[in-house]
Design a protein around this motif. Sequence first.
Motif, PDB file in Angstrom:
ATOM      1  N   TRP A  50     -23.835  24.020  11.202  1.00  0.00           N
ATOM      2  CA  TRP A  50     -23.188  22.984  10.400  1.00  0.00           C
ATOM      3  C   TRP A  50     -24.034  22.648   9.170  1.00  0.00           C
ATOM      4  CZ3 TRP A  50     -22.626  19.627  15.395  1.00  0.00           C
ATOM      5  CH2 TRP A  50     -21.591  20.149  16.193  1.00  0.00           C
ATOM      6  N   LYS A  51     -25.335  22.548   9.353  1.00  0.00           N
ATOM      7  CA  LYS A  51     -26.220  22.248   8.215  1.00  0.00           C
ATOM      8  C   LYS A  51     -26.282  23.422   7.238  1.00  0.00           C
ATOM      9  CE  LYS A  51     -28.866  18.949  10.955  1.00  0.00           C
ATOM     10  NZ  LYS A  51     -30.025  18.778  11.866  1.00  0.00           N
ATOM     11  N   ASP A  52     -26.242  24.636   7.766  1.00  0.00           N
ATOM     12  CA  ASP A  52     -26.192  25.800   6.877  1.00  0.00           C
ATOM     13  C   ASP A  52     -24.934  25.760   6.013  1.00  0.00           C
ATOM     14  OD1 ASP A  52     -28.577  26.826   7.851  1.00  0.00           O
ATOM     15  OD2 ASP A  52     -27.624  28.253   9.229  1.00  0.00           O
ATOM     16  N   ALA A  53     -23.805  25.377   6.630  1.00  0.00           N
ATOM     17  CA  ALA A  53     -22.541  25.296   5.889  1.00  0.00           C
ATOM     18  C   ALA A  53     -22.611  24.206   4.819  1.00  0.00           C
ATOM     19  CB  ALA A  53     -21.390  25.025   6.849  1.00  0.00           C
ATOM     20  N   LEU A  54     -23.272  23.106   5.130  1.00  0.00           N
ATOM     21  CA  LEU A  54     -23.441  22.033   4.146  1.00  0.00           C
ATOM     22  C   LEU A  54     -24.269  22.515   2.955  1.00  0.00           C
ATOM     23  CD1 LEU A  54     -23.231  18.911   3.488  1.00  0.00           C
ATOM     24  CD2 LEU A  54     -25.465  18.709   4.622  1.00  0.00           C
ATOM     25  N   VAL A  55     -25.407  23.131   3.228  1.00  0.00           N
ATOM     26  CA  VAL A  55     -26.306  23.550   2.156  1.00  0.00           C
ATOM     27  C   VAL A  55     -25.690  24.678   1.329  1.00  0.00           C
ATOM     28  CG1 VAL A  55     -28.577  24.570   1.677  1.00  0.00           C
ATOM     29  CG2 VAL A  55     -28.357  22.720   3.352  1.00  0.00           C
ATOM     30  N   LEU A 239     -14.950  21.353  10.819  1.00  0.00           N
ATOM     31  CA  LEU A 239     -15.643  22.480  11.451  1.00  0.00           C
ATOM     32  C   LEU A 239     -15.607  22.301  12.968  1.00  0.00           C
ATOM     33  CD1 LEU A 239     -18.869  22.605   9.218  1.00  0.00           C
ATOM     34  CD2 LEU A 239     -16.747  23.882   8.885  1.00  0.00           C
ATOM     35  N   SER A 240     -15.634  23.415  13.689  1.00  0.00           N
ATOM     36  CA  SER A 240     -15.712  23.402  15.161  1.00  0.00           C
ATOM     37  C   SER A 240     -14.624  22.540  15.791  1.00  0.00           C
ATOM     38  CB  SER A 240     -17.101  22.942  15.619  1.00  0.00           C
ATOM     39  OG  SER A 240     -18.102  23.778  15.090  1.00  0.00           O
ATOM     40  N   GLY A 241     -13.384  22.770  15.362  1.00  0.00           N
ATOM     41  CA  GLY A 241     -12.268  22.044  15.954  1.00  0.00           C
ATOM     42  C   GLY A 241     -12.216  20.579  15.596  1.00  0.00           C
ATOM     43  N   GLY A 242     -12.924  20.193  14.544  1.00  0.00           N
ATOM     44  CA  GLY A 242     -12.915  18.796  14.125  1.00  0.00           C
ATOM     45  C   GLY A 242     -14.057  17.969  14.681  1.00  0.00           C
ATOM     46  N   ILE A 243     -14.998  18.601  15.376  1.00  0.00           N
ATOM     47  CA  ILE A 243     -16.151  17.847  15.882  1.00  0.00           C
ATOM     48  C   ILE A 243     -16.926  17.241  14.717  1.00  0.00           C
ATOM     49  CG2 ILE A 243     -18.379  18.031  17.087  1.00  0.00           C
ATOM     50  CD1 ILE A 243     -17.099  20.130  18.883  1.00  0.00           C
ATOM     51  N   VAL A 244     -17.063  18.008  13.637  1.00  0.00           N
ATOM     52  CA  VAL A 244     -17.717  17.509  12.427  1.00  0.00           C
ATOM     53  C   VAL A 244     -16.839  17.833  11.224  1.00  0.00           C
ATOM     54  CG1 VAL A 244     -20.033  17.796  13.397  1.00  0.00           C
ATOM     55  CG2 VAL A 244     -19.042  19.616  11.986  1.00  0.00           C
ATOM     56  N   ALA A 245     -17.139  17.183  10.116  1.00  0.00           N
ATOM     57  CA  ALA A 245     -16.450  17.483   8.858  1.00  0.00           C
ATOM     58  C   ALA A 245     -17.454  17.396   7.719  1.00  0.00           C
ATOM     59  CB  ALA A 245     -15.295  16.518   8.624  1.00  0.00           C
ATOM     60  N   ILE A 246     -17.259  18.248   6.717  1.00  0.00           N
ATOM     61  CA  ILE A 246     -18.030  18.166   5.483  1.00  0.00           C
ATOM     62  C   ILE A 246     -17.136  17.544   4.417  1.00  0.00           C
ATOM     63  CG2 ILE A 246     -19.202  19.445   3.658  1.00  0.00           C
ATOM     64  CD1 ILE A 246     -19.960  21.552   5.709  1.00  0.00           C
ATOM     65  N   HIS A 247     -17.565  16.405   3.882  1.00  0.00           N
ATOM     66  CA  HIS A 247     -16.845  15.695   2.832  1.00  0.00           C
ATOM     67  C   HIS A 247     -17.503  15.971   1.495  1.00  0.00           C
ATOM     68  CE1 HIS A 247     -14.350  13.069   5.464  1.00  0.00           C
ATOM     69  NE2 HIS A 247     -15.317  13.355   6.330  1.00  0.00           N
TER      70      HIS A 247
END
Length: 252
Positions: A50-55, A239-247
């Motif tokens: 998730w952090k890789d996707a953010l960066v 991401l991951s079925g909605g567990i997290v989201a990048i805004h």
Amino acid sequence: MPAARDDTHFGRRTVPLQDKQGLVDDVFHKVAGRYDVMNDLMSFGLHRAWKDALVARVRPSLTRPFAHVDVAGGTGDVAMRVADAGGPLTTVTLVDVNPDMLGVAEERAAKRSFSSRLTFVEANAESLPLPDSRFDAYTIAFGIRNVPRIEAALSEAYRVLKRGGRFLCLEFSRVDLPVVERIYDAYSFAAIPALGKVVTGDGAPYRYLVESIRKFPSPVSFAGMIGEAGFARVDFTRLSGGIVAIHSGWKL
């Protein structure tokens, strides 16, 4: 008539607004030393992806000066990813209100030889001791739901970004698959506090963290708040079925 007291949530509890920051600080003071271990265990290592996707959305320049600020940066996971992704002229300011978390981040940065490009600032997301229009990008990962006044933090993010700068927030979200939601809820409320007690000696901070996720606005509502703070081209990606989201939002 006395002025009405402003209240907010702390997990499932209702508390005076002015008390929330101290309660949150106490949570992270208790878990700072084992925070990274617990992140790996709780998310089965997914927090790294998730952090890789953010960066990947930050896109720091490899050749030009790039000033980045990571707020509620904790032990430095995102800040060091940005520094690693950028060129030698990329600088990162890591802001966190908790000195224990900052101390862990500084130790980690020194071991990876990032110290010369990272600056550590102890401060609140609602009142950043940083100049106007200073940064090319702003990130906050798993931190904004702990801020007592989210609108104030978004306003500060807008203030410190340059024109053309990007706001990016990685945060827990609402699971959008019913079967996954039931499994996720059962795991969150039963397993995570128990795991926290084994690893850190105290399950209470992790009960708060699980409860705080359920109190955070839906992705659509939070996107509206980002837009109200002045940002344009606001969107979010689950991401991951909605567990997290990048805004995401841009200061245009």
